[in-house]
Design a protein around this motif. Structure first.
Motif, short mmCIF file in Angstrom:
data_model
loop_
_atom_site.label_atom_id
_atom_site.label_comp_id
_atom_site.label_asym_id
_atom_site.label_seq_id
_atom_site.Cartn_x
_atom_site.Cartn_y
_atom_site.Cartn_z
N ILE A 23 12.64 0.16 -5.93
CA ILE A 23 13.47 -0.25 -4.78
C ILE A 23 12.62 -0.92 -3.71
O ILE A 23 12.97 -1.99 -3.19
CB ILE A 23 14.22 0.97 -4.21
N GLU A 24 11.48 -0.29 -3.38
CA GLU A 24 10.58 -0.86 -2.37
C GLU A 24 10.06 -2.23 -2.82
O GLU A 24 9.94 -3.16 -2.01
CB GLU A 24 9.39 0.08 -2.14
N SER A 25 9.76 -2.35 -4.10
CA SER A 25 9.26 -3.62 -4.62
C SER A 25 10.33 -4.70 -4.52
O SER A 25 10.06 -5.84 -4.09
CB SER A 25 8.81 -3.47 -6.08
N GLU A 26 11.54 -4.36 -4.91
CA GLU A 26 12.64 -5.33 -4.85
C GLU A 26 12.90 -5.80 -3.42
O GLU A 26 13.17 -6.98 -3.19
CB GLU A 26 13.91 -4.72 -5.44
N GLU A 27 12.77 -4.87 -2.47
CA GLU A 27 13.09 -5.21 -1.08
C GLU A 27 11.95 -5.92 -0.36
O GLU A 27 12.19 -6.73 0.54
CB GLU A 27 13.47 -3.94 -0.31
N ASN A 28 10.70 -5.61 -0.74
CA ASN A 28 9.57 -6.06 0.08
C ASN A 28 8.58 -7.01 -0.60
O ASN A 28 8.02 -7.87 0.06
CB ASN A 28 8.81 -4.84 0.61
N VAL A 29 8.34 -6.82 -1.89
CA VAL A 29 7.31 -7.66 -2.52
C VAL A 29 7.83 -8.44 -3.71
O VAL A 29 7.11 -9.27 -4.27
CB VAL A 29 6.09 -6.81 -2.95
N LEU A 75 0.82 -1.20 0.00
CA LEU A 75 0.00 0.00 0.00
C LEU A 75 0.85 1.25 0.00
O LEU A 75 0.48 2.29 -0.56
CB LEU A 75 -0.95 -0.02 1.20
N ILE A 76 2.01 1.19 0.64
CA ILE A 76 2.96 2.31 0.59
C ILE A 76 3.47 2.47 -0.85
O ILE A 76 3.57 3.59 -1.37
CB ILE A 76 4.12 2.08 1.57
N ILE A 77 3.77 1.35 -1.47
CA ILE A 77 4.23 1.38 -2.86
C ILE A 77 3.17 2.00 -3.76
O ILE A 77 3.47 2.77 -4.67
CB ILE A 77 4.60 -0.05 -3.32
N LYS A 111 11.06 14.62 -10.34
CA LYS A 111 10.37 14.09 -9.16
C LYS A 111 9.61 12.81 -9.50
O LYS A 111 9.57 11.87 -8.70
CB LYS A 111 9.41 15.14 -8.58
N ALA A 112 8.97 12.80 -10.68
CA ALA A 112 8.23 11.61 -11.09
C ALA A 112 9.17 10.42 -11.18
O ALA A 112 8.86 9.32 -10.70
CB ALA A 112 7.54 11.85 -12.43
N SER A 113 10.33 10.64 -11.79
CA SER A 113 11.30 9.57 -11.94
C SER A 113 11.77 9.07 -10.57
O SER A 113 11.91 7.86 -10.36
CB SER A 113 12.49 10.07 -12.77
N GLN A 114 11.99 9.99 -9.65
CA GLN A 114 12.41 9.60 -8.29
C GLN A 114 11.37 8.71 -7.63
O GLN A 114 11.72 7.71 -6.98
CB GLN A 114 12.63 10.85 -7.43
N MET A 115 10.10 9.06 -7.76
CA MET A 115 9.03 8.26 -7.14
C MET A 115 8.99 6.85 -7.75
O MET A 115 8.89 5.86 -7.04
CB MET A 115 7.68 8.94 -7.33
N PHE A 116 9.06 6.77 -9.08
CA PHE A 116 9.00 5.46 -9.73
C PHE A 116 10.23 4.62 -9.37
O PHE A 116 10.13 3.40 -9.20
CB PHE A 116 8.87 5.61 -11.25
N GLN A 117 11.39 5.29 -9.24
CA GLN A 117 12.59 4.56 -8.82
C GLN A 117 12.41 4.02 -7.40
O GLN A 117 12.82 2.90 -7.09
CB GLN A 117 13.82 5.50 -8.86
#
Length: 993
Positions: A299-305, A269-271, A289-295
């Motif tokens: 990262i969050e996906s790789e680490e958590n889901v 949900l954070i993702i 900023k858009a690119s930073q968010m998608f990056q």
């Protein structure tokens, strides 16, 4: 023998203890589920299945698998959700379905899963089966209406917003009646209802329901913090759609903070919120900023889901889109390939996400010149669309068009033709001939026809496409947001410009086409100018409850009608919608409101006038001329395919209406194969020097003159360079000026002919002059100088009018925006001040709530330089009195009883006023506000001569009450003393006089 019972007893104790332990474990798992500890609950239920499955009854297994399926749904694990829900349904059926409600819930969850998977037919079957069961269960029907809302969500996902909203409204009413209006399910219905209201063009009502949803979730406590965050996220997306990006950003950041503060919050949900932030920044043009968010999503996906999660793929796809727009085509390809691999693993190849990314990859290959690979990808997408939707579907038609565009670019026009025509046929059959997507398909056919030099067929396709778009104006326009109007206007303007060129090339063989050219102009010119804000303010301030209710109902019904127009003919038939009845009902409401609200009819932007209306209007001795700038539109065949676009060359088409003629005639003005700049230079020769006067007349007016017979006055609707000239000053071969032959005045649009005439009755005038632009330390980079002669002019006008008129003069610091806003319905509004037609230093744009061309022209008033100084220091000023009256603000003044606006220092013909759209904008704004006439200056002349002309004008106006007659008189009188056309012809009338 005694040992046997003991053994039996011991076994019984173990069995009872085991059952008790399982019940405790299930209770613990269900508690975690209720508290939204999804990952913990998932682990609990999986542990029970792994360790105790043989000890569970079929009914217990069914419930656990249903709970697991529900959790998988929330964690966006579609594969596991489908497996677990299938097991739940199977065990329910194996157990003989001892609990109908639990079985119905499992079916409902499966329906929700298939809705998410875009398997709408499957989803509908499961949800309907759930509803059938719940409808038969005795007692309260709360669960039935909650399940019914899930059916609405299915229709919402499928794009059937009207049907979805109808079901939500029903569910809403039933839950209120049963006392469940503070439940989480009620909050969810409010959230979805709000979303659809926003999509259907009712943002105010939609925002209300989303806020109600958030409030309910907040009242339910921390247990529903996730749902509240989701509701706020929908609110942020609403703000984004409305262009309220500051509020969208702050709300999404608050959602992110809220989600991160929830204990055991699912990472997914954070993702989700990070992804929404990226999309919002992309909409704002904040690419970094858009690119930073998608990056961060990656990262969050790789680490958590994991990298096999849909959000990981979506972030890659979004980054690919950013890379493509920035020109990094190779980088875009790598990102799309990564996204495609994840979607393939997660959903398989027959899924919309996979097809969408493959379509993006095809675009990349096309840009790289790998046309064979692009064709392969497009054909694969076409096959996927056929499997998902079938051939008789708008999405299939869209892919057909993509393939056709590729073939056309490769010169494979025969193959392209087949694909284009199939797409047109599908959209016509499924959506109907009034649908915007059908119009879009016709545009593509028109471009294709141009490419193969079939101009007659191109004209037909372009015409039919524009007719569909014009048909939307009357329905969609009154309920559009400002941003929506701007987008719609830019598109239809470009389409009409293209049509004008194509049709103009065919006029010699088919002169009837000039009527179409004119009709498209009268129906669309001035589209962005609308007094709807004035009307809304009038309704809000009214004490007439019946008026308020009638206006509210009209807006609501208008939105409903607009949503019907977006539905295809098949869906309209399925829902038994009678469009003719709905249209007649709303038409009656509009007639009633026209009697109660000033300017209401104009706010509707009706498209009922045409060339016949104008021909019938022409009076004896009069003529009406519509000038249209025709931009050259060319197709160019190169090695990379056929390219299309407008060139710099223009010509002018004059459509002439005369009394006693059955239909209009036409002529072309200006030399062929010349740019707008070259035309402008030729035309300026007339007012700048004697060189080329006869040639200028020959090129820009003689063709009109040759058509006119027995004419004493002409109303001209100008375009382009003609905004900056006064035809009265043109010199004929015998040395006379046109003013000696007939008098020319302007109109902002042909529709102005049909405004009701208004006599001067109350004789109330407001005069503004010599504003105090600069304070002592103000930044004066706007080059605003004081206008002392303006003050003398105002005093002179005062003396002329003071005996018979009520005169209010506002000078220096008093010549401010607030005073103009409070000048309620003056008969004459005279503003002698500097104007602007472009946006120096991006100054005005930063003061504007939306990107609208009406903010690009306006009038500087007292305090303007001070506002600029504050802007340069990063300090904002209250817009209601910032010293800058934009065309947008002028349009929303109340001038419904104003006979005349005078802008004696606007200098529309100066080099600073190169933007003809800005000139038109400022003139049109005052007309839309209600003023019947406007007098403007084209060039700077001696202040004393200008004042002398104005005094003569007001003297004659005081005597006759006739604006046109008074200006003509003043110009003739001044010409006796000053023969230079630049002097006596410096002012022009726009209006009927």
């Amino acid at each position: 023998m005694k040992n046997v019972p003991a053994c039996i007893f011991f076994s019984l104790i173990i069995h009872v203890c085991s059952a008790q332990n399982i019940s405790n474990l299930i209770a613990q798992a269900e508690q975690n589920l209720e508290q939204n500890h999804w990952e913990q609950a998932t682990n609990n239920f999986n542990s029970i299945i792994e360790n105790y499955v043989d000890d569970l009854t079929y009914h217990q297994r069914a419930k656990i698998y249903n709970n697991l399926g529900y959790l998988n749904l929330n964690l966006l694990d579609a594969f596991e959700a489908e497996r677990n829900l299938n097991l739940s349904i199977l065990y329910h059926e194996e157990a003989g379905i001892p609990n109908q409600k639990d079985y119905a819930m499992a079916l409902l969850n499966m329906g929700i899963l298939y809705t998410d998977q875009v398997e709408f037919d499957l989803a509908r079957r499961y949800i309907q089966k759930s509803l059938d069961i719940l409808g038969e269960i005795p007692g309260p029907k709360t669960d039935f209406w909650i399940a019914r809302a899930k059916m609405a969500m299915l229709y919402e996902e499928a794009g059937s917003y009207t049907l979805a909203l109808s079901i939500y409204n029903n569910c809403y009413d039933q839950l209120v009646a049963s006392g469940n209006d503070l439940s989480p399910d009620f909050a969810e219905i409010c959230m979805h209802k709000g979303r659809i209201l926003i999509l259907n063009g009712d943002p105010t009502e939609g925002e209300k329901f989303i806020n109600l949803s958030s409030t309910i979730y907040e009242s339910l406590g921390a247990q529903y913090a996730v749902e509240r965050a989701e509701s706020l996220e929908h609110l942020a997306i609403f703000y984004e759609r409305m262009g309220r990006f500051d509020e969208a950003e702050s709300t999404l950041l608050e959602v992110l903070r809220l989600k991160r503060s929830i204990p055991d919050e699912a990472d997914i949900l954070i993702i989700e919120t990070l992804n929404d932030l990226g999309i919002m920044y992309h909409q704002m043009g904040e690419t970094r900023k858009a690119s930073q968010m998608f990056q961060e999503v990656i990262i969050e996906s790789e680490e958590n889901v994991g990298t096999d999660h849909p959000f990981y793929a979506t972030a890659k796809n979004n980054l690919g889109t950013l890379a493509l727009s920035s020109g990094d085509i190779e980088g875009a390809r790598d990102l799309f390939v990564d996204a495609l691999a994840t979607y393939k693993v997660k959903f398989g190849v027959n899924h919309p996400y996979y097809a969408n990314t493959l379509n993006n990859l095809a675009r990349v290959e096309r840009k790289l010149g790998n046309n064979a690979q692009a064709e392969k990808y497009y054909m694969e997408v076409l096959g996927i669309d056929e499997k998902i939707y079938g051939k008789n579907h708008p999405n299939y038609a869209t892919t057909l068009i993509n393939v056709a565009v590729l073939y056309s670019s490769l010169g494979r026009e025969q193959e392209a033709d087949r694909f284009y025509r199939e797409a047109v046929t599908i959209r016509e059959r499924v959506l109907g001939v009034n649908h915007p997507s059908y119009a879009s398909a016709l545009e593509y056919m028109g471009m294709h026809s141009l490419a193969i030099n079939s101009n007659i067929e191109a004209e037909s396709f372009f015409r039919k496409s524009i007719e569909v778009q014009i048909g939307q104006i009357g329905t969609l326009f009154p309920i559009m947001t400002e941003g929506d109007r701007e987008i719609f206007y830019e598109r239809i303007k470009s389409n009409i410009d293209r049509y004008n060129y194509v049709a103009s090339q065919l006029l010699e063989d088919n002169p009837e086409l000039v009527k179409n050219i004119f009709d498209f102009q009268i129906k669309t010119k001035g589209f962005l100018f609308n007094p709807s804000k004035n009307i809304q303010d009038h309704v809000n301030e009214s004490q007439d409850f019946e008026l308020k209710e009638k206006y509210r109902k009209w807006r609501s019904d208008k939105r409903l009608l607009a949503s019907y127009y977006q539905m295809g003919v098949q869906e309209l038939n399925e829902q038994n919608v009678n469009l003719e009845y709905e249209e007649s009902r709303i038409d009656q409401l509009e007639k009633e409101l026209e009697q109660k609200l000033p300017n209401f009819e104009e706010s509707l932007h009706k498209v009922d006038k045409n060339w016949r209306s104008v021909q019938e209007y022409v009076k004896p001795g009069g003529a009406i001329v519509k000038l249209i700038r025709v931009r050259e539109f060319k197709s160019l065949t190169q090695s990379v395919g056929t390219l299309f676009g407008f060139t710099d060359n223009t010509r002018y088409l004059a459509i002439i209406f005369q009394y006693g003629q059955p239909e209009p005639s036409y002529v072309f003005l200006g030399a062929e194969n010349e740019t707008e700049e070259q035309h402008s230079e030729r035309l300026e020769n007339t007012v700048s020097n004697d060189e080329g006067k006869n040639l200028t007349y020959d090129l820009f007016w003689k063709p009109i003159d040759d058509q006119l017979k027995n004419v004493s006055s002409i109303l001209v609707v100008p375009d382009g360079i003609f905004y900056k000239t006064n035809p009265n000053t043109l010199t004929t071969p015998n040395g006379d000026n046109l003013i000696d032959k007939y008098y020319v005045s302007y109109l902002t649009t042909s529709k102005d002919l049909f405004r009701p005439e208004m006599e001067i009755f109350n004789r109330k005038s407001y005069l503004f002059g010599n504003p105090t632009y600069n304070q002592e330390e103000s930044d004066n980079r706007l080059s605003l100088v004081s206008m002392p002669e303006s003050e003398n002019e105002i005093r002179g006008i005062e003396n002329v009018l003071s005996e018979d008129w009520h005169v209010k003069s506002h000078l220096r610091a008093d010549a401010n925006e607030l005073k103009i806003r409070s000048a309620y319905n003056p008969t004459v509004l005279h503003i002698d001040s500097h104007t602007f037609f472009n946006d120096q230093y991006n100054f005005i744009a930063n003061h504007s709530p939306i990107d609208n061309p009406l903010f690009r022209s306006g009038i500087y008033l007292a305090g303007a330089s001070e506002t600029f100084s504050r802007f340069m220091k990063g300090i904002r000023t209250i817009p209601e009195n910032d010293g800058i009256l934009t065309a947008y603000e002028a349009m929303n003044l109340d001038l419904s009883k104003t006979q005349l606006v005078v802008l004696p220092s606007c200098e529309f013909g100066s080099e600073d006023a190169e933007n003809s759209d800005g000139i038109y904008g400022l003139q049109r704004a005052f007309i839309v506000a209600g003023a019947r006439n406007i007098i403007t200056s084209l060039s700077k002349i001696d202040d004393k001569i200008s004042s002398e002309l104005m005094i003569l004008f007001y003297q004659k106006l005081n005597e006759t009450n006739k604006v046109k007659e008074s200006l003509k008189y003043a110009q003739f009188e001044i010409r006796k003393k000053y023969s230079d056309p630049k002097v006596w012809g410096a002012f022009i009338l726009t209006g009927n006089g």
